[in-house]
Write a protein that holds these residues in place. Structure first.
Motif, PDB file in Angstrom:
ATOM      1  N   GLY A  60       0.066  19.921  19.414  1.00 30.12           N
ATOM      2  CA  GLY A  60       1.179  20.240  19.165  1.00 30.12           C
ATOM      3  C   GLY A  60       1.948  19.996  20.666  1.00 30.12           C
ATOM      4  N   CYS A  61       3.286  20.286  20.255  1.00 27.52           N
ATOM      5  CA  CYS A  61       4.147  20.151  21.698  1.00 27.52           C
ATOM      6  C   CYS A  61       5.165  21.366  21.499  1.00 27.52           C
ATOM      7  N   THR A  62       5.325  22.265  22.348  1.00 26.54           N
ATOM      8  CA  THR A  62       6.061  23.331  22.413  1.00 26.54           C
ATOM      9  C   THR A  62       7.305  23.355  23.623  1.00 26.54           C
ATOM     10  N   ALA A  63       8.456  23.388  23.036  1.00 27.67           N
ATOM     11  CA  ALA A  63       9.523  23.389  23.920  1.00 27.67           C
ATOM     12  C   ALA A  63      10.155  24.946  24.090  1.00 27.67           C
ATOM     13  N   THR A  64      10.288  25.384  25.098  1.00 25.82           N
ATOM     14  CA  THR A  64      10.663  27.036  25.186  1.00 25.82           C
ATOM     15  C   THR A  64      11.976  26.988  25.945  1.00 25.82           C
ATOM     16  N   LEU A  65      12.934  27.983  25.650  1.00 30.61           N
ATOM     17  CA  LEU A  65      14.216  28.016  26.494  1.00 30.61           C
ATOM     18  C   LEU A  65      14.686  29.468  26.243  1.00 30.61           C
ATOM     19  N   LYS A  66      14.995  29.965  27.528  1.00 27.25           N
ATOM     20  CA  LYS A  66      15.620  31.414  27.498  1.00 27.25           C
ATOM     21  C   LYS A  66      17.122  31.227  26.837  1.00 27.25           C
ATOM     22  N   VAL A  67      17.129  32.462  26.342  1.00 26.23           N
ATOM     23  CA  VAL A  67      18.423  32.529  25.684  1.00 26.23           C
ATOM     24  C   VAL A  67      19.280  33.714  26.255  1.00 26.23           C
TER      25      VAL A  67
ATOM     26  N   LYS B 214       0.801  -1.024   0.047  1.00 25.73           N
ATOM     27  CA  LYS B 214       0.149   0.131   0.122  1.00 25.73           C
ATOM     28  C   LYS B 214       0.849   1.151   0.037  1.00 25.73           C
ATOM     29  N   ASP B 215       0.968   2.127  -0.900  1.00 28.00           N
ATOM     30  CA  ASP B 215       1.027   3.368  -1.175  1.00 28.00           C
ATOM     31  C   ASP B 215       0.770   4.499  -0.339  1.00 28.00           C
ATOM     32  N   SER B 216       1.345   5.035   0.874  1.00 30.91           N
ATOM     33  CA  SER B 216       0.475   6.021   1.462  1.00 30.91           C
ATOM     34  C   SER B 216       1.823   6.960   2.338  1.00 30.91           C
ATOM     35  N   LEU B 217       1.411   8.123   2.433  1.00 33.02           N
ATOM     36  CA  LEU B 217       2.387   8.948   2.966  1.00 33.02           C
ATOM     37  C   LEU B 217       2.061   9.289   4.245  1.00 33.02           C
ATOM     38  N   PRO B 218       3.335   9.491   5.101  1.00 33.14           N
ATOM     39  CA  PRO B 218       3.048   9.733   6.459  1.00 33.14           C
ATOM     40  C   PRO B 218       2.277  10.846   6.796  1.00 33.14           C
ATOM     41  N   PRO B 219       1.906  11.096   7.907  1.00 38.37           N
ATOM     42  CA  PRO B 219       0.816  12.324   8.198  1.00 38.37           C
ATOM     43  C   PRO B 219       2.088  13.454   8.197  1.00 38.37           C
ATOM     44  N   GLU B 220       1.397  14.784   8.044  1.00 40.72           N
ATOM     45  CA  GLU B 220       2.165  15.830   7.800  1.00 40.72           C
ATOM     46  C   GLU B 220       2.589  16.474   9.289  1.00 40.72           C
ATOM     47  N   VAL B 221       3.715  16.936   9.420  1.00 43.66           N
ATOM     48  CA  VAL B 221       4.209  17.259  10.597  1.00 43.66           C
ATOM     49  C   VAL B 221       5.020  18.511  10.261  1.00 43.66           C
ATOM     50  N   VAL B 222       4.599  19.770  11.131  1.00 42.88           N
ATOM     51  CA  VAL B 222       5.011  21.227  11.033  1.00 42.88           C
ATOM     52  C   VAL B 222       5.711  21.520  12.276  1.00 42.88           C
ATOM     53  N   VAL B 223       7.049  21.818  11.869  1.00 41.18           N
ATOM     54  CA  VAL B 223       7.938  22.473  12.930  1.00 41.18           C
ATOM     55  C   VAL B 223       8.177  23.972  12.627  1.00 41.18           C
ATOM     56  N   LYS B 224       7.948  24.605  13.767  1.00 42.69           N
ATOM     57  CA  LYS B 224       8.015  26.085  13.600  1.00 42.69           C
ATOM     58  C   LYS B 224       9.039  26.577  14.739  1.00 42.69           C
ATOM     59  N   ILE B 225       9.875  27.454  14.281  1.00 40.20           N
ATOM     60  CA  ILE B 225      11.000  28.002  15.425  1.00 40.20           C
ATOM     61  C   ILE B 225      10.816  29.705  15.273  1.00 40.20           C
ATOM     62  N   LEU B 226      10.719  29.708  16.658  1.00 43.43           N
ATOM     63  CA  LEU B 226      10.227  31.157  16.944  1.00 43.43           C
ATOM     64  C   LEU B 226      11.149  31.860  18.056  1.00 43.43           C
ATOM     65  N   TYR B 227      11.651  33.015  17.838  1.00 42.02           N
ATOM     66  CA  TYR B 227      12.190  33.838  18.848  1.00 42.02           C
ATOM     67  C   TYR B 227      11.771  34.865  18.953  1.00 42.02           C
ATOM     68  N   GLU B 228      11.458  35.331  20.546  1.00 39.56           N
ATOM     69  CA  GLU B 228      10.907  36.564  20.697  1.00 39.56           C
ATOM     70  C   GLU B 228      11.383  36.870  22.184  1.00 39.56           C
ATOM     71  N   ASN B 229      11.580  38.027  22.559  1.00 40.84           N
ATOM     72  CA  ASN B 229      11.986  38.224  24.049  1.00 40.84           C
ATOM     73  C   ASN B 229      12.904  37.524  24.576  1.00 40.84           C
ATOM     74  N   ASN B 230      14.295  37.210  23.843  1.00 39.08           N
ATOM     75  CA  ASN B 230      15.188  36.199  24.408  1.00 39.08           C
ATOM     76  C   ASN B 230      14.454  34.979  24.693  1.00 39.08           C
ATOM     77  N   THR B 231      13.371  34.466  24.145  1.00 33.24           N
ATOM     78  CA  THR B 231      13.039  33.080  24.347  1.00 33.24           C
ATOM     79  C   THR B 231      12.966  32.323  23.023  1.00 33.24           C
ATOM     80  N   LEU B 232      13.587  31.072  22.855  1.00 31.07           N
ATOM     81  CA  LEU B 232      13.485  30.303  21.714  1.00 31.07           C
ATOM     82  C   LEU B 232      12.375  29.341  22.071  1.00 31.07           C
ATOM     83  N   ALA B 233      11.420  29.274  20.910  1.00 31.49           N
ATOM     84  CA  ALA B 233      10.486  28.177  20.905  1.00 31.49           C
ATOM     85  C   ALA B 233      10.460  27.487  19.913  1.00 31.49           C
ATOM     86  N   ILE B 234      10.396  26.023  20.193  1.00 34.90           N
ATOM     87  CA  ILE B 234      10.260  24.876  19.152  1.00 34.90           C
ATOM     88  C   ILE B 234       8.862  24.442  19.051  1.00 34.90           C
ATOM     89  N   ARG B 235       8.038  24.636  18.272  1.00 30.46           N
ATOM     90  CA  ARG B 235       6.930  24.051  18.258  1.00 30.46           C
ATOM     91  C   ARG B 235       6.697  22.967  17.120  1.00 30.46           C
TER      92      ARG B 235
END
Length: 115
Positions: free
Chosen positions: A98-105, A1-22
């Protein structure tokens, strides 16, 4: 069976000395009750494979040593908090879970890397 895996979106945001990976996917996700339990140690939200805990744990020890034992998300959150960040789950309704990891920079202007 030919099927594609589900779509996953990764967003990297940086604001107010905080890095967020969603990370957002279109999976079924967790309802509110399971989302609250997801960060408790040894309180897995995975579907139980058997009625007896010993059988599930022995299977997990062979196939996935820490799978379905309720340590992944709690340990990940603990490590993020040790380093001044956090880890959280989000429910985006019809657009996915979603899952979001945040880290102060912080920066040290006086730091110079040596070769």
């Amino acid at each position: 069976k030919d099927s594609l895996p589900p779509e996953v979106v990764v967003k990297i945001l940086y604001e107010n000395n905080t890095l967020a990976i969603r990370v957002i996917d279109n999976g079924t996700g967790l309802n509110n009750e399971k989302s609250e339990k997801a960060f408790r140690f040894a309180d897995s939200t995975s579907q139980k494979r058997w009625n007896r805990l010993e059988e599930q744990q022995s299977y997990a020890a062979v196939r996935q040593p820490l799978g379905s034992l309720g340590v992944g998300l709690p340990l990940s959150r603990l490590m993020m908090r040790v380093f001044g960040g956090d880890l959280g789950l989000t429910n985006n309704g019809d657009s996915g879970q979603g899952c979001t990891a945040t880290l102060k920079v912080s920066y040290d202007d006086k730091f110079q890397a040596e070769n």
